[in-house]
Design a protein around this motif. Structure first.
Motif, short mmCIF file in Angstrom:
data_model
loop_
_atom_site.label_atom_id
_atom_site.label_comp_id
_atom_site.label_asym_id
_atom_site.label_seq_id
_atom_site.Cartn_x
_atom_site.Cartn_y
_atom_site.Cartn_z
N ARG A 131 0.97 -1.33 0.04
CA ARG A 131 -0.04 -0.11 -0.17
C ARG A 131 0.85 1.17 -0.01
O ARG A 131 0.44 2.23 -0.66
CB ARG A 131 -1.03 0.20 1.32
N GLN A 132 1.79 1.13 0.70
CA GLN A 132 2.91 2.33 0.69
C GLN A 132 3.38 2.57 -0.45
O GLN A 132 3.57 3.78 -0.94
CB GLN A 132 3.78 2.12 1.97
N GLN A 133 3.80 1.54 -1.17
CA GLN A 133 4.38 1.84 -2.59
C GLN A 133 3.56 2.30 -3.36
O GLN A 133 3.99 3.08 -4.37
CB GLN A 133 5.24 0.34 -2.61
N GLU A 134 2.30 1.84 -3.68
CA GLU A 134 1.48 2.17 -4.21
C GLU A 134 0.91 3.55 -4.19
O GLU A 134 0.76 4.32 -5.12
CB GLU A 134 -0.08 1.21 -4.39
N SER A 135 0.70 4.04 -3.08
CA SER A 135 0.49 5.49 -2.54
C SER A 135 1.57 6.39 -2.97
O SER A 135 1.09 7.39 -3.56
CB SER A 135 0.18 5.60 -1.23
N GLU B 164 3.55 10.36 -6.56
CA GLU B 164 4.39 10.97 -7.85
C GLU B 164 3.99 11.10 -9.04
O GLU B 164 4.17 12.10 -9.67
CB GLU B 164 5.74 9.95 -7.82
N GLU B 165 2.95 10.24 -9.41
CA GLU B 165 2.28 10.34 -10.70
C GLU B 165 1.43 11.72 -10.82
O GLU B 165 1.33 12.54 -11.87
CB GLU B 165 1.47 9.04 -11.17
N SER B 166 0.78 11.95 -9.63
CA SER B 166 -0.20 13.20 -9.89
C SER B 166 0.45 14.49 -9.63
O SER B 166 0.18 15.40 -10.23
CB SER B 166 -1.02 13.17 -8.50
N ILE B 167 1.99 14.38 -9.16
CA ILE B 167 2.88 15.67 -9.17
C ILE B 167 3.11 15.90 -10.44
O ILE B 167 3.38 16.78 -11.00
CB ILE B 167 4.10 15.68 -8.00
#
Length: 156
Positions: A82-86, A91-94
């Motif tokens: 979950r942490q890696q996915e979050s 990062e993608e949204s930024i």
């Protein structure tokens, strides 16, 4: 096994570096014994903050290391995934975030203000800013403000 030995060596090196830094700060504290009590309080508070920062650095380093999935419980594996996915989503949204150029907002505000001033000047004077075109001064003022309002649609 070799990785664990290297990890233990790295941790002991970090601890040695922290101990030497603490010894240096103790030496600095004893040399400055003549300072006021307020300065001593500030020094001790900053040392506490430094110790906290050092421990947080250790925690962050431990969390960012590649974890041995064989020794993890299923709950820990889920939390790690979950942490890696979050992190990946953030990062993608930024990366996908768009921003306006630096000139955009000042131009937008300037157009709104210039249009407002144009209309107010015409109402107060009756013939200015451009004498001889009469009510077209209102159209020009509102047109300038309209361009400013239209720019707000593209503001990010």
């Amino acid at each position: 096994m070799a990785e664990q030995d290297e990890r233990v060596l790295d941790e002991t090196e970090v601890e040695n570096a922290e101990q030497s830094a603490a010894a240096e700060s103790d030496a600095d504290t004893t040399s400055d014994a003549n300072k006021t009590s307020d300065a001593n309080k500030n020094t001790s508070a900053s040392e506490n903050n430094d110790e906290f920062a050092r421990t947080m650095d250790r925690v962050e380093a431990a969390l960012s290391e590649v974890a041995d999935k064989d020794t993890m419980t299923p709950q820990m594996r889920k939390m790690f995934a979950r942490q890696q996915e979050s992190t990946k989503r953030v990062e993608e949204s930024i990366k996908g975030t768009k921003s306006n150029p630096r000139w955009f907002v000042p131009v937008l505000c300037a157009l709104l203000i210039i249009g407002l001033v144009w209309v107010v000047v015409y109402y107060l004077s009756g013939k200015y800013p451009i004498p001889g075109i009469n009510d077209w001064n209102l159209a020009i003022g509102f047109g300038i403000m309209l361009v400013g309002f239209l720019m707000t649609m593209w503001w990010h």
